[in-house]
Design a protein around this motif. Structure first.
Motif, short mmCIF file in Angstrom:
data_model
loop_
_atom_site.label_atom_id
_atom_site.label_comp_id
_atom_site.label_asym_id
_atom_site.label_seq_id
_atom_site.Cartn_x
_atom_site.Cartn_y
_atom_site.Cartn_z
N ALA A 26 0.84 -1.20 0.00
CA ALA A 26 0.00 0.00 0.00
C ALA A 26 0.88 1.25 0.00
O ALA A 26 2.02 1.22 0.44
N ASP A 27 0.35 2.34 -0.53
CA ASP A 27 1.08 3.62 -0.52
C ASP A 27 1.28 4.13 0.90
O ASP A 27 2.26 4.79 1.20
N LYS A 28 0.31 3.85 1.76
CA LYS A 28 0.37 4.23 3.17
C LYS A 28 -0.54 3.28 3.92
O LYS A 28 -1.35 2.58 3.32
N ILE A 29 -0.40 3.22 5.23
CA ILE A 29 -1.29 2.39 6.04
C ILE A 29 -1.98 3.26 7.08
O ILE A 29 -1.41 4.22 7.58
N ASP A 30 -3.21 2.91 7.36
CA ASP A 30 -4.01 3.63 8.34
C ASP A 30 -4.47 2.62 9.38
O ASP A 30 -5.24 1.71 9.07
N VAL A 31 -3.98 2.75 10.60
CA VAL A 31 -4.32 1.85 11.69
C VAL A 31 -5.10 2.65 12.72
O VAL A 31 -4.74 3.76 13.07
N SER A 32 -6.20 2.07 13.20
CA SER A 32 -7.01 2.78 14.19
C SER A 32 -7.54 1.83 15.25
O SER A 32 -7.44 0.62 15.13
N CYS A 33 -8.11 2.41 16.29
CA CYS A 33 -8.71 1.63 17.38
C CYS A 33 -9.98 0.95 16.91
O CYS A 33 -10.65 1.44 16.00
N THR A 34 -10.31 -0.15 17.53
CA THR A 34 -11.54 -0.85 17.18
C THR A 34 -12.74 -0.36 17.98
O THR A 34 -13.85 -0.78 17.74
N CYS A 35 -12.52 0.53 18.93
CA CYS A 35 -13.63 1.07 19.73
C CYS A 35 -13.65 2.59 19.61
O CYS A 35 -12.69 3.21 19.18
N SER A 36 -14.74 3.20 20.03
CA SER A 36 -14.89 4.65 19.88
C SER A 36 -14.39 5.45 21.08
O SER A 36 -14.15 6.64 20.97
N LYS A 37 -14.22 4.81 22.22
CA LYS A 37 -13.75 5.53 23.41
C LYS A 37 -12.22 5.60 23.39
O LYS A 37 -11.55 4.60 23.16
N PRO A 38 -11.64 6.77 23.65
CA PRO A 38 -10.18 6.91 23.58
C PRO A 38 -9.41 6.13 24.64
O PRO A 38 -8.24 5.83 24.47
N ASP A 39 -10.05 5.75 25.74
CA ASP A 39 -9.34 5.04 26.81
C ASP A 39 -9.47 3.51 26.71
O ASP A 39 -9.04 2.79 27.60
#
Length: 52
Positions: A26-39
């Motif tokens: 991929a040109d770049k990768i985007d990784v994120s949390c699986t939940c909506s709460k930051p903690d």
């Protein structure tokens, strides 16, 4: 020609960005949390994933 992102290894064989069963193209990768709460970010997911 596809380039691999150096140092990024992937074992998701059905991703269109996976080359040789371990390299990310991929040109770049985007990784994120699986939940909506930051903690509660115990798990992540690759948003760049696209199925073949």
């Amino acid at each position: 020609m596809e380039n691999s992102i150096r140092g990024i290894h992937c074992n998701v064989e059905n991703c269109i960005h996976n080359k040789n069963a371990c390299e990310c193209t991929a040109d770049k990768i985007d990784v994120s949390c699986t939940c909506s709460k930051p903690d509660c970010c115990d798990e992540t997911e690759c948003k760049t994933f696209k199925s073949r």
